[in-house]
Design a protein around this motif. Sequence first.
Motif, PDB file in Angstrom:
ATOM      1  N   PHE A  76       1.656   2.705  -6.952  1.00 58.60           N
ATOM      2  CA  PHE A  76       0.487   1.841  -6.774  1.00 58.60           C
ATOM      3  C   PHE A  76       0.383   0.924  -7.990  1.00 58.60           C
ATOM      4  O   PHE A  76       0.369   1.392  -9.118  1.00 58.60           O
ATOM      5  N   LYS A  80      -1.669  -5.768  -8.909  1.00 60.99           N
ATOM      6  CA  LYS A  80      -1.333  -6.462  -7.663  1.00 60.99           C
ATOM      7  C   LYS A  80      -2.163  -5.966  -6.482  1.00 60.99           C
ATOM      8  O   LYS A  80      -2.241  -6.644  -5.456  1.00 60.99           O
ATOM      9  N   TYR A  82      -1.722  -3.204  -4.519  1.00 64.92           N
ATOM     10  CA  TYR A  82      -1.065  -2.548  -3.397  1.00 64.92           C
ATOM     11  C   TYR A  82      -0.079  -1.500  -3.896  1.00 64.92           C
ATOM     12  O   TYR A  82       0.242  -1.430  -5.079  1.00 64.92           O
ATOM     13  N   PHE A  96       3.185   0.746   3.494  1.00 66.48           N
ATOM     14  CA  PHE A  96       2.456  -0.188   2.640  1.00 66.48           C
ATOM     15  C   PHE A  96       0.967   0.173   2.637  1.00 66.48           C
ATOM     16  O   PHE A  96       0.413   0.533   3.669  1.00 66.48           O
ATOM     17  N   VAL A  97       0.311   0.075   1.470  1.00 63.40           N
ATOM     18  CA  VAL A  97      -1.132   0.330   1.404  1.00 63.40           C
ATOM     19  C   VAL A  97      -1.793  -0.673   0.456  1.00 63.40           C
ATOM     20  O   VAL A  97      -1.304  -0.912  -0.654  1.00 63.40           O
ATOM     21  N   LEU A  98      -2.867  -1.286   0.931  1.00 67.27           N
ATOM     22  CA  LEU A  98      -3.674  -2.190   0.113  1.00 67.27           C
ATOM     23  C   LEU A  98      -4.773  -1.408  -0.590  1.00 67.27           C
ATOM     24  O   LEU A  98      -5.270  -0.416  -0.039  1.00 67.27           O
ATOM     25  N   LYS A  99      -5.200  -1.892  -1.744  1.00 68.84           N
ATOM     26  CA  LYS A  99      -6.249  -1.188  -2.479  1.00 68.84           C
ATOM     27  C   LYS A  99      -7.536  -1.082  -1.680  1.00 68.84           C
ATOM     28  O   LYS A  99      -8.294  -0.134  -1.844  1.00 68.84           O
ATOM     29  N   THR A 100      -7.781  -2.038  -0.781  1.00 65.75           N
ATOM     30  CA  THR A 100      -9.012  -2.010   0.014  1.00 65.75           C
ATOM     31  C   THR A 100      -9.035  -0.847   1.007  1.00 65.75           C
ATOM     32  O   THR A 100     -10.096  -0.522   1.546  1.00 65.75           O
ATOM     33  N   ASP A 101      -7.889  -0.211   1.248  1.00 67.93           N
ATOM     34  CA  ASP A 101      -7.847   0.943   2.149  1.00 67.93           C
ATOM     35  C   ASP A 101      -7.822   2.268   1.390  1.00 67.93           C
ATOM     36  O   ASP A 101      -7.682   3.330   1.989  1.00 67.93           O
ATOM     37  N   GLN A 105     -10.577   1.943  -4.371  1.00 64.23           N
ATOM     38  CA  GLN A 105      -9.480   0.999  -4.592  1.00 64.23           C
ATOM     39  C   GLN A 105      -8.479   1.493  -5.641  1.00 64.23           C
ATOM     40  O   GLN A 105      -7.888   0.722  -6.378  1.00 64.23           O
ATOM     41  N   LYS A 122       3.563  -6.840   7.475  1.00 67.77           N
ATOM     42  CA  LYS A 122       4.303  -6.248   6.357  1.00 67.77           C
ATOM     43  C   LYS A 122       5.026  -4.960   6.775  1.00 67.77           C
ATOM     44  O   LYS A 122       5.593  -4.282   5.946  1.00 67.77           O
ATOM     45  N   THR A 125       1.732   0.096   7.857  1.00 59.22           N
ATOM     46  CA  THR A 125       0.654  -0.067   6.876  1.00 59.22           C
ATOM     47  C   THR A 125      -0.360   1.063   7.014  1.00 59.22           C
ATOM     48  O   THR A 125      -0.790   1.382   8.121  1.00 59.22           O
TER      49      THR A 125
END
Length: 181
Positions: A76, A80, A82, A96-101, A105, A122, A125
């Motif tokens: 992580f 960035k 993610y 893939f994982v975004l901080k919003t998920d 965060q 992408k 996810t």
Amino acid sequence: SSGTVKTYNAHKGWGFIDCNGQDIFLNKKDLKGIIVEKGLNVTFNIAQTEKGRQANDVTVIMNPDEALYLGEIKSFNVSKGYGFINSEAFPGQDIFVLKTDLPDQQGPQGAQCKFKMVMSEKGPTAKDVGLLGKASQALYEMRQMGLTGASMDMMGGMGMMGGGMGMMGGGMGMMGGKGGM
């Protein structure tokens, strides 16, 4: 055999299946990276162990869009926003994982987690990620001390002068110590 999940604790990684009125032990290692919930139907083989009857080669009967998966945060990047998750349910694939998920965060490397998976531009996810076990407990403790969200970003994530989720030390504990995941 077939049955219904009677109980399952994702933090501990075990539960029981009701099979014709008999409790059959269910361990996360037999779920192939899937997290089950009470009421789900499963098929399985029964093995007799020294501790009793245990399910193995478990197949969960469910809609894949509703599945919860067990994973580990592989990496992580706080700046960035993610990272990536590994899961036995998707061998050889990075999710893939975004901080919003992620909770607050933050994605502590090596932390066990549960997540839903969707296909995006992408690729695979993670969505609705929750931390499990020691990582979940450490996050709870930091929330109690008011050390989450923006205050954590200013301190460089969950490390705070150390590796992992510890404060002033490496690992999961407060003030040092070794935290195994």
